[in-house]
Scaffold this motif. Structure first.
Motif, PDB file in Angstrom:
ATOM      1  N   TYR A   6      -4.512   3.479   3.726  1.00 25.42           N
ATOM      2  CA  TYR A   6      -3.586   2.893   4.688  1.00 25.42           C
ATOM      3  C   TYR A   6      -3.954   3.229   6.127  1.00 25.42           C
ATOM      4  CZ  TYR A   6      -1.722   7.667   4.733  1.00 25.42           C
ATOM      5  OH  TYR A   6      -1.593   9.030   4.841  1.00 25.42           O
ATOM      6  N   ARG A   7      -3.360   2.465   7.036  1.00 26.46           N
ATOM      7  CA  ARG A   7      -3.356   2.778   8.466  1.00 26.46           C
ATOM      8  C   ARG A   7      -1.911   3.047   8.857  1.00 26.46           C
ATOM      9  NH1 ARG A   7      -7.112  -1.546   8.462  1.00 26.46           N
ATOM     10  NH2 ARG A   7      -9.213  -0.846   9.024  1.00 26.46           N
ATOM     11  N   PRO A  23       2.240  -4.009   2.948  1.00 28.14           N
ATOM     12  CA  PRO A  23       1.417  -3.556   1.827  1.00 28.14           C
ATOM     13  C   PRO A  23       0.404  -4.564   1.297  1.00 28.14           C
ATOM     14  CG  PRO A  23       3.556  -4.234   1.026  1.00 28.14           C
ATOM     15  CD  PRO A  23       3.604  -4.350   2.524  1.00 28.14           C
ATOM     16  N   HIS A  24       0.483  -5.814   1.750  1.00 30.32           N
ATOM     17  CA  HIS A  24      -0.391  -6.846   1.192  1.00 30.32           C
ATOM     18  C   HIS A  24      -1.334  -7.478   2.218  1.00 30.32           C
ATOM     19  CE1 HIS A  24       2.373  -7.768  -2.531  1.00 30.32           C
ATOM     20  NE2 HIS A  24       1.609  -6.701  -2.697  1.00 30.32           N
ATOM     21  N   SER A  25      -1.454  -6.883   3.405  1.00 31.69           N
ATOM     22  CA  SER A  25      -2.295  -7.496   4.439  1.00 31.69           C
ATOM     23  C   SER A  25      -3.681  -6.866   4.534  1.00 31.69           C
ATOM     24  CB  SER A  25      -1.603  -7.410   5.802  1.00 31.69           C
ATOM     25  OG  SER A  25      -1.325  -6.059   6.143  1.00 31.69           O
ATOM     26  N   GLY A  26      -4.006  -5.917   3.649  1.00 31.52           N
ATOM     27  CA  GLY A  26      -5.316  -5.284   3.690  1.00 31.52           C
ATOM     28  C   GLY A  26      -6.447  -6.282   3.487  1.00 31.52           C
ATOM     29  N   ILE A  67       3.227   1.284   8.723  1.00 31.45           N
ATOM     30  CA  ILE A  67       2.161   1.587   7.791  1.00 31.45           C
ATOM     31  C   ILE A  67       1.668   0.280   7.176  1.00 31.45           C
ATOM     32  CG2 ILE A  67       3.809   2.028   5.905  1.00 31.45           C
ATOM     33  CD1 ILE A  67       1.826   4.111   4.828  1.00 31.45           C
ATOM     34  N   SER A  68       0.360   0.138   7.061  1.00 36.12           N
ATOM     35  CA  SER A  68      -0.216  -1.083   6.496  1.00 36.12           C
ATOM     36  C   SER A  68      -1.388  -0.735   5.603  1.00 36.12           C
ATOM     37  CB  SER A  68      -0.650  -2.050   7.600  1.00 36.12           C
ATOM     38  OG  SER A  68      -1.573  -1.433   8.477  1.00 36.12           O
ATOM     39  N   ALA A  69      -1.590  -1.530   4.575  1.00 39.31           N
ATOM     40  CA  ALA A  69      -2.668  -1.292   3.623  1.00 39.31           C
ATOM     41  C   ALA A  69      -4.012  -1.620   4.255  1.00 39.31           C
ATOM     42  CB  ALA A  69      -2.466  -2.132   2.370  1.00 39.31           C
ATOM     43  N   VAL A  70      -5.019  -0.864   3.897  1.00 41.77           N
ATOM     44  CA  VAL A  70      -6.389  -1.142   4.308  1.00 41.77           C
ATOM     45  C   VAL A  70      -7.059  -2.059   3.290  1.00 41.77           C
ATOM     46  CG1 VAL A  70      -8.679  -0.107   4.636  1.00 41.77           C
ATOM     47  CG2 VAL A  70      -6.654   0.998   5.612  1.00 41.77           C
ATOM     48  N   PHE A  71      -6.851  -1.777   2.021  1.00 41.54           N
ATOM     49  CA  PHE A  71      -7.516  -2.497   0.939  1.00 41.54           C
ATOM     50  C   PHE A  71      -6.687  -3.714   0.537  1.00 41.54           C
ATOM     51  CE2 PHE A  71      -4.599   0.610  -0.631  1.00 41.54           C
ATOM     52  CZ  PHE A  71      -3.886  -0.079  -1.593  1.00 41.54           C
ATOM     53  N   PRO A  72      -7.283  -4.686  -0.148  1.00 39.08           N
ATOM     54  CA  PRO A  72      -6.560  -5.923  -0.472  1.00 39.08           C
ATOM     55  C   PRO A  72      -5.672  -5.811  -1.697  1.00 39.08           C
ATOM     56  CG  PRO A  72      -8.820  -6.092  -1.223  1.00 39.08           C
ATOM     57  CD  PRO A  72      -8.725  -4.797  -0.466  1.00 39.08           C
ATOM     58  N   VAL A 135      -6.627   6.835  -5.840  1.00 40.22           N
ATOM     59  CA  VAL A 135      -7.266   6.818  -4.520  1.00 40.22           C
ATOM     60  C   VAL A 135      -6.529   5.933  -3.527  1.00 40.22           C
ATOM     61  CG1 VAL A 135      -9.407   6.266  -3.286  1.00 40.22           C
ATOM     62  CG2 VAL A 135      -9.518   7.343  -5.532  1.00 40.22           C
ATOM     63  N   PHE A 136      -5.884   4.880  -3.999  1.00 37.00           N
ATOM     64  CA  PHE A 136      -5.291   3.898  -3.092  1.00 37.00           C
ATOM     65  C   PHE A 136      -3.764   3.814  -3.205  1.00 37.00           C
ATOM     66  CE2 PHE A 136      -9.649   2.639  -3.866  1.00 37.00           C
ATOM     67  CZ  PHE A 136     -10.127   2.403  -2.593  1.00 37.00           C
ATOM     68  N   TRP A 137      -3.248   3.675  -4.425  1.00 35.37           N
ATOM     69  CA  TRP A 137      -1.804   3.446  -4.601  1.00 35.37           C
ATOM     70  C   TRP A 137      -0.993   4.686  -4.237  1.00 35.37           C
ATOM     71  CZ3 TRP A 137       2.571   5.069  -6.986  1.00 35.37           C
ATOM     72  CH2 TRP A 137       3.597   4.134  -7.250  1.00 35.37           C
ATOM     73  N   LYS A 138      -1.355   5.821  -4.800  1.00 38.53           N
ATOM     74  CA  LYS A 138      -0.543   7.031  -4.599  1.00 38.53           C
ATOM     75  C   LYS A 138      -0.501   7.500  -3.144  1.00 38.53           C
ATOM     76  CE  LYS A 138      -0.556   8.906  -9.288  1.00 38.53           C
ATOM     77  NZ  LYS A 138      -0.902  10.060 -10.158  1.00 38.53           N
ATOM     78  N   PRO A 139      -1.622   7.520  -2.404  1.00 38.62           N
ATOM     79  CA  PRO A 139      -1.535   7.959  -1.000  1.00 38.62           C
ATOM     80  C   PRO A 139      -0.639   7.069  -0.153  1.00 38.62           C
ATOM     81  CG  PRO A 139      -3.798   8.073  -1.773  1.00 38.62           C
ATOM     82  CD  PRO A 139      -3.025   7.358  -2.834  1.00 38.62           C
TER      83      PRO A 139
END
Length: 286
Positions: A6-7, A23-26, A67-72, A135-139
């Motif tokens: 995330y950012r 959460p869905h803009s990565g 907060i925004s997602a980095v990954f898709p 690596v992605f969901w929990k953080p």
């Protein structure tokens, strides 16, 4: 602040109880994922809430973090439970009673993108799926929970505004043909995730900017607002869905020429939302 998941943008001074989430803009697609997929890069992006993070990133000017997602979303979906695995995609997952979302290929590790188009040639290992969760969901969820806890301690309330976008086609297919289609759909799980007074103020903020607003149809909110919405504890969670055709070319996944104008109107609404105070709401139950 950022990591693989995330950012996070903090305001200079936190004066709001509101937390904005996208959460869905990565849009950072791992090269191995693109190679692994049977889809071309543009089609792979079709489930993405493209540019929503850019629409709202200036909310920090109003004393609220974002907060925004980095990954898709196509890589791992933050708006699903961490155990919503699809047995049609993940090896070694027992078949049982599946939620409609998982059955349609939209589990926490999605099998399809928009239009039901398959992402992969075959199955993924259970280890691969669990790695994405770790690596992605929990953080992301740990950071989001911390932001909401901070707001609640400081202000006596926490309001999550979970920002999404919706395909225009989804509105057309769900419309009655009589009423004007909404520009924005507010989801509160039919009153379960937020106090009606909070929802009313959020709705009024967007209506004041000329947006046509509907509630819960066709999107009432999914895992995130269900998890974080506890209105009896003054913890409110609201999903905001914006018609993509307002600000982007959906086929090309490019901002429209009037992107800045739409963004300015959304930010004026967000300023009003960030100003919602605990004094406006009933006290939480003891």
């Amino acid at each position: 602040m950022s990591n693989a998941s995330y950012r996070l943008k903090h305001p200079k001074e936190r004066t709001s109880s509101v937390v904005f989430s996208s959460p869905h803009s990565g849009r950072e697609y791992p090269s191995s994922f693109v190679t692994q997929s049977v889809l071309d890069p543009l089609t792979l992006r079709s489930s993405e809430d493209a540019f929503v993070d850019l629409l709202f990133r200036q909310v920090t000017d109003f004393g609220a973090p974002m907060i925004s997602a980095v990954f898709p979303r196509a890589w791992v979906d933050l708006n699903r439970r961490s155990d919503e695995f699809d047995p049609a995609l993940i090896e070694g997952i027992a078949r049982g009673a599946l939620s409609p979302r998982v059955a349609s290929g939209l589990g926490v590790v999605p099998r399809v993108v928009s239009g039901g188009r398959n992402i992969y040639r075959g199955k993924l290992t259970r280890e691969e799926a669990r790695s994405r969760i770790e690596v992605f969901w929990k953080p992301y969820h740990a950071a989001l929970q911390a932001l909401l806890d901070e707001a609640h301690r400081a202000c006596g309330q926490a309001i999550l505004v979970d920002c999404h976008s919706m395909p225009h086609e989804a509105l057309v297919s769900n419309g009655s043909g009589k009423a004007k289609l909404p520009d924005i759909v507010i989801g509160d799980r039919y009153g379960a995730s937020a106090d009606p007074r909070v929802v009313g103020q959020v709705e009024a903020a967007f209506r004041a900017e000329g947006f046509v607003v509907a509630r819960n149809m066709p999107f009432a909110g999914a895992y995130i607002v269900e998890k974080y919405g506890r209105p009896a504890q003054n913890r409110h969670a609201i999903q905001i869905e914006i018609d993509r055709s307002l600000y982007m070319d959906e086929a090309r996944i490019e901002p429209r020429a009037d992107f800045a104008k739409v963004r300015a109107a959304l930010l004026r609404a967000a300023r009003r939302v960030a100003a919602i105070e605990a004094d406006d709401l009933p006290l939480a139950a003891e």
